[in-house]
Design an enzyme around this catalytic site. Sequence first.
Site, mmCIF file in Angstrom:
data_model
loop_
_atom_site.group_PDB
_atom_site.id
_atom_site.type_symbol
_atom_site.label_atom_id
_atom_site.label_comp_id
_atom_site.label_asym_id
_atom_site.label_seq_id
_atom_site.Cartn_x
_atom_site.Cartn_y
_atom_site.Cartn_z
ATOM 1 C CG HIS A 48 -2.144 25.567 29.299
ATOM 2 N ND1 HIS A 48 -3.199 26.093 29.242
ATOM 3 C CD2 HIS A 48 -1.855 24.727 30.336
ATOM 4 C CE1 HIS A 48 -3.220 26.314 30.306
ATOM 5 N NE2 HIS A 48 -2.732 25.293 31.436
ATOM 6 C CG ASP A 161 3.277 27.003 37.237
ATOM 7 O OD1 ASP A 161 3.146 28.124 37.493
ATOM 8 O OD2 ASP A 161 3.453 26.892 36.575
ATOM 9 C CB SER A 197 -5.661 28.928 34.134
ATOM 10 O OG SER A 197 -5.257 28.273 33.207
HETATM 11 O O1 PAF Z 1 0.686 23.133 35.805
HETATM 12 C C1 PAF Z 1 -0.332 22.469 36.200
HETATM 13 O O2 PAF Z 1 -1.209 22.800 35.727
HETATM 14 C C2 PAF Z 1 -0.979 21.815 36.925
HETATM 15 O O3 PAF Z 1 0.259 21.941 38.421
HETATM 16 C C3 PAF Z 1 -0.120 20.172 37.062
HETATM 17 C C4 PAF Z 1 1.132 19.790 36.611
HETATM 18 C C5 PAF Z 1 -1.327 20.466 35.835
HETATM 19 C C6 PAF Z 1 -0.492 19.059 38.549
HETATM 20 O O4 PAF Z 1 -2.511 19.211 38.479
#
Ligand code: PAF
Length: 294
Positions: A48, A161, A197
Amino acid sequence: MAGTTGERPATARVIAEPAAMRAEILTARAAGRRIGFVPTMGALHAGHVSLVDRAAAECDDVAVSIFVNPTQFGPHEDYADYPRTLEADAETLRDRHVRWIFAPEAESIYPPDWATRIMIDGPARRFEGEIRPGHFSGVATVVCRLFLAVPADVAYFGAKDWQQTLVVKRMVRDLGLPIEVAVCPTVREPDGLAMSSRNAYLSPADRSRATALAESLALAEQMWIAGDGPTALERAMRDHLGSRGVTVDYAAVVDSESLEPLAGAATAVALVAGRLGSTRLIDNRQLPPRRGTG
Ligand code: PAF
């Protein structure tokens, strides 16, 4: 202009109300500032942070949302247990030029009489879409809702993802949403495990086995470069994952944009998903271009 760091605060303001959040962003944009947005579910890690740093490098102001979205979890998934660590997350974001943390309550995103959901096909159809029915509908719905509350210039998503990035890009394109989508490289632990996470759930034994996902993808890439075809790569990835105790959900080599079987000169992506104990992990790797699909 990006780089006017003197104007950017060390600590972010936490905003819970979608309307207040939207007003902040629209005011900043009206003043000519370029806004970057990093949607997250919190439990922030280095993956992140890399998205936030990229947003801070490319934009004047950054907003990060922290919202554990109920509609993207299946009935037997980890919604209730998903880590909620707002204070620690705010600390992680300190001095990273984040101006706003948008941390809404579930009721303000989904009021009690909520009746709308975005359905999405195309890149959402296979893989996670098959194994987690409704997941991408929940992702698309919340991301659309978040884009309304945070009407930024550009939103940043992680390539870990991969299927999610395709789903979001398709929704943005199909609905004509006025936002750019930037996809940033996966951040890995030193042993190759993709940051997630959910890694925190792994027991020590499963944590050491979890490297099997990245190893299987590296093996697939070597075989691809050596000229092997998708079927051989898929078998090798499955065998490797199985040999390390991973229960395989899928191991596939497909068109990296449509996620359909490879044809012609399409670029390829290798995708893996599997379970270690009760923890489910996913990973992927773009394969280098080559002529034909082998
Ligand atoms: O990747 C994520 O953390 C979630 O799928 C997102 C894009 C914040 C949507 O809830």
